[in-house]
Design a protein around this motif. Structure first.
Motif, PDB file in Angstrom:
ATOM      1  N   ASP A  83       0.870  -1.176   0.000  1.00  0.00           N
ATOM      2  CA  ASP A  83       0.000   0.000   0.000  1.00  0.00           C
ATOM      3  C   ASP A  83       0.908   1.228   0.000  1.00  0.00           C
ATOM      4  OD1 ASP A  83      -1.822   2.062   0.634  1.00  0.00           O
ATOM      5  OD2 ASP A  83      -1.999   1.432   2.722  1.00  0.00           O
ATOM      6  N   SER A  87      -2.482   3.469  -4.008  1.00  0.00           N
ATOM      7  CA  SER A  87      -2.957   2.226  -4.613  1.00  0.00           C
ATOM      8  C   SER A  87      -2.413   1.035  -3.829  1.00  0.00           C
ATOM      9  CB  SER A  87      -2.524   2.137  -6.079  1.00  0.00           C
ATOM     10  OG  SER A  87      -1.113   2.100  -6.171  1.00  0.00           O
ATOM     11  N   SER A  88      -3.014  -0.123  -4.088  1.00  0.00           N
ATOM     12  CA  SER A  88      -2.543  -1.350  -3.460  1.00  0.00           C
ATOM     13  C   SER A  88      -2.106  -2.312  -4.553  1.00  0.00           C
ATOM     14  CB  SER A  88      -3.640  -1.964  -2.591  1.00  0.00           C
ATOM     15  OG  SER A  88      -4.777  -2.235  -3.365  1.00  0.00           O
ATOM     16  N   TYR A  89      -1.132  -3.150  -4.240  1.00  0.00           N
ATOM     17  CA  TYR A  89      -0.547  -4.063  -5.209  1.00  0.00           C
ATOM     18  C   TYR A  89       0.229  -5.133  -4.459  1.00  0.00           C
ATOM     19  CZ  TYR A  89       3.179  -0.702  -4.231  1.00  0.00           C
ATOM     20  OH  TYR A  89       4.068   0.119  -3.595  1.00  0.00           O
ATOM     21  N   VAL A  90       0.767  -6.094  -5.182  1.00  0.00           N
ATOM     22  CA  VAL A  90       1.624  -7.114  -4.587  1.00  0.00           C
ATOM     23  C   VAL A  90       3.057  -6.758  -4.951  1.00  0.00           C
ATOM     24  CG1 VAL A  90       2.287  -9.554  -4.632  1.00  0.00           C
ATOM     25  CG2 VAL A  90      -0.131  -8.914  -4.630  1.00  0.00           C
ATOM     26  N   ALA A  91       3.950  -6.784  -3.964  1.00  0.00           N
ATOM     27  CA  ALA A  91       5.354  -6.451  -4.191  1.00  0.00           C
ATOM     28  C   ALA A  91       6.242  -7.624  -3.790  1.00  0.00           C
ATOM     29  CB  ALA A  91       5.733  -5.215  -3.373  1.00  0.00           C
ATOM     30  N   HIS A 109      -5.191  -3.026   1.685  1.00  0.00           N
ATOM     31  CA  HIS A 109      -5.081  -3.933   0.532  1.00  0.00           C
ATOM     32  C   HIS A 109      -6.275  -4.880   0.570  1.00  0.00           C
ATOM     33  CE1 HIS A 109      -3.617  -6.908  -2.283  1.00  0.00           C
ATOM     34  NE2 HIS A 109      -2.647  -6.063  -2.619  1.00  0.00           N
TER      35      HIS A 109
END
Length: 132
Positions: A83, A87-91, A109
């Motif tokens: 986060d 925006s939210s995502y996978v890292a 997320h």
């Protein structure tokens, strides 16, 4: 009688020279699944949902990182529900680039609810009803 260290040995089953087994150096993970972390350089926050003991992503992904910033492969890499405030995502982040996040602020997320439950102290624990 001890054998000299540099003496070649042969495999009894094949008669071929046996090669020494060289295991990669593996650092110990500093973080656990459910820990909240912050990226050291980019500042985004994340919740760890998986850990690779050493680099386990594609070569293309690794080579896309500028050489001056490219992390060593022989360290833990963490999968994060990330986060950045927008925006939210996978890292996927190396251990050297993470520090603990002690703010207690929730990570925003949408996938977190599927695996974790938030504790009263703001930390996250795997939801035992979701284990399989």
């Amino acid at each position: 009688m001890d054998q000299p260290r540099n003496r070649k040995t042969t495999s009894p089953s094949t008669g071929l020279a046996a090669l020494p087994v060289v295991a990669p150096r593996v650092a110990h993970a500093r973080f656990r699944i459910g820990d909240m972390v912050r990226h050291r350089m980019f500042g985004f926050r994340g919740l760890i949902f998986d850990i690779d003991p050493v680099f386990a992503n594609s070569e293309e992904w690794y080579e896309a990182i500028p050489a001056a910033m490219r992390p060593a492969r022989d360290q833990p890499f963490y999968h994060l529900f990330a986060d950045n405030g927008e925006s939210s995502y996978v890292a996927y982040v190396s251990q050297q680039n993470l520090i603990g996040d002690e703010t207690g602020d929730p990570i925003d997320h949408p996938a977190i609810e599927a695996l974790f439950e938030q504790q009263a102290d703001g930390r996250y624990a795997l939801d035992p009803q979701r284990w399989h």
